[in-house]
Design an enzyme around this catalytic site. Structure first.
Site, PDB file in Angstrom:
ATOM      1  N   LYS A  84       0.803  -1.223   0.000  1.00 55.75           N
ATOM      2  CA  LYS A  84       0.000   0.000   0.000  1.00 55.75           C
ATOM      3  C   LYS A  84       0.842   1.281   0.000  1.00 55.75           C
ATOM      4  CE  LYS A  84      -4.413  -1.427   0.498  1.00 55.75           C
ATOM      5  NZ  LYS A  84      -5.583  -0.934  -0.252  1.00 55.75           N
ATOM      6  N   SER A  98      -8.721  -0.088   7.058  1.00 58.30           N
ATOM      7  CA  SER A  98      -8.653  -1.009   8.188  1.00 58.30           C
ATOM      8  C   SER A  98      -7.229  -1.228   8.674  1.00 58.30           C
ATOM      9  CB  SER A  98      -9.264  -2.370   7.798  1.00 58.30           C
ATOM     10  OG  SER A  98      -8.519  -2.953   6.748  1.00 58.30           O
TER      11      SER A  98
END
Length: 380
Positions: free
Chosen positions: A77, A107
């Protein structure tokens, strides 16, 4: 409305922009997992499935594992977060972005990624995280200096808190996956896989199922790459990079409580807009984004999406921990689980790979877990 889709060129441009901010993670091989994948499942293991009573698939597979679990913040990410933030600064100006700050909801892995990118570039960051997020991911996000706010677990609950933050601060939204710049950043994984695969085979072409014949034919091209699919940023980015090449790209999802929304959407021809699941692969609990769907639903870019059960994910995670000595989170191993357990996929490899088989790139998307979480997972 006209949708602008990423291209292989835009993936290369992203790589140039983020190069100094991300690690080039290793590409590993493992003979034990090759052997397991290249051995038919037992007839007993197929009882209760649509393949019960049929001859188990007997594919030949050699793996090449892209270890994004060793990336900064422990997940791929960070590629998208740095790229999106750097492009935002280019468009809006550093002073404006620093004055307003950025906000997102996640999350865990995108939360940590944007927090790190914002800290590095001296931009205020507000991160909305579900209350049930893994404690280590919350702590990691806070450690980079972001202001963490909590919400419920659904996308509607997350987005409500994001809207409140924006109303209070004027912060600019950096989406977790449904975004052109995020997709381009994540797609840089594909650039590295392709280059590293060629480098490995130039050193030892015996690592390939094609052996020395592969090198002599000048192929040195992966037959397939498979990534996890949650929001779809990684899969759509990698698929975009390989879209002008012969390498097939596949997606992998958990099947628990409808987490296989992408697979089901492809089957029906309509994107599934909402997902509510508590699969152990917590990074894959979100529906595929709108822009991501445009790419993934294009059969010329993504050749298929397959799903696996919770027990298959756990079994695969155990294999990676014990046989490769690599720490991964459950979401990271769904692609490998598909190769080991999904008979539909295995029959496809057998049919299309023929006597030689396939070299398959597996993206280990992240390693953000804890000893306690692993212990709890395998004690149940």
């Amino acid at each position: 409305m006209t949708i602008t889709l990423p291209t292989p060129s835009s993936i290369h441009s992203a790589q140039e922009l983020i190069r100094s901010h991300v690690h080039t993670t290793p590409l590993l091989t493992n003979r034990t997992l090759n052997a397991l994948a290249s051995t038919p499942q037992t007839p007993e293991s197929l009882i209760g499935t649509s393949y019960e009573g049929q001859t188990p698939a007997n594919p030949k597979i050699n793996f090449f594992f892209k270890c994004e679990n060793l990336q900064r913040i422990g997940a791929f990410k960070v590629r998208g977060a740095f790229h999106a933030l750097l492009r935002l600064i280019e468009r809006e100006g550093e002073g404006e972005v620093r004055r307003r700050g950025v906000v997102t909801h996640s999350s865990g892995n995108h939360a940590q990624a944007l927090s790190l990118a914002s800290s590095t570039l001296h931009i205020p960051a507000y991160i909305v995280m579900p209350k049930i997020s893994t404690p280590s991911k919350i702590a990691g996000t806070q450690s980079y200096g972001a202001e963490v706010l909590f919400s419920g677990s659904t996308s509607v609950e997350r987005e409500t808190v994001v809207a409140e933050v924006q109303a209070r601060t004027g912060a600019i939204l950096v989406p977790p996956y449904d975004d052109f710049d995020i997709i381009c950043g994540q797609g840089t994984v594909g650039i590295e896989i392709e280059r590293q695969y060629k480098e490995l085979l130039c050193g030892d072409s015996g690592l390939s199922v094609h052996g020395y014949g592969n090198e002599k034919r000048g192929k040195l091209v992966l037959d397939a790459v498979i990534t996890p699919v949650g929001g779809g940023g990684l899969n759509s980015g990698v698929a975009t990079f390989f879209s002008d090449k012969t390498t097939r790209v596949f997606g992998a999802e958990p099947s628990f409580e409808g987490a296989d929304d992408c697979r089901r959407g492809l089957e029906s021809g309509v994107r599934v807009e909402a997902v509510k699941t508590l699969t152990i692969a917590d990074g894959l609990r979100t529906p595929v984004g709108i822009l991501n769907w445009e790419i993934i639903s294009d059969k010329s870019k993504v050749a298929g999406v397959y799903s696996v059960t919770e027990e298959q994910i756990k079994a695969t995670m155990r294999l990676v921990l014990e046989r490769m000595k690599v720490v991964v989170e459950p979401s990271a191993v769904v692609g490998l689980a598909v190769c080991l357990f999904n008979e539909e996929f295995r029959h496809r490899v057998e049919a299309e790979g023929g006597t030689e088989g396939w070299d398959i790139g597996i993206v280990f998307s992240g390693g953000n877990t804890t000893v306690e979480a692993i212990g709890k997972l395998f004690s149940s």
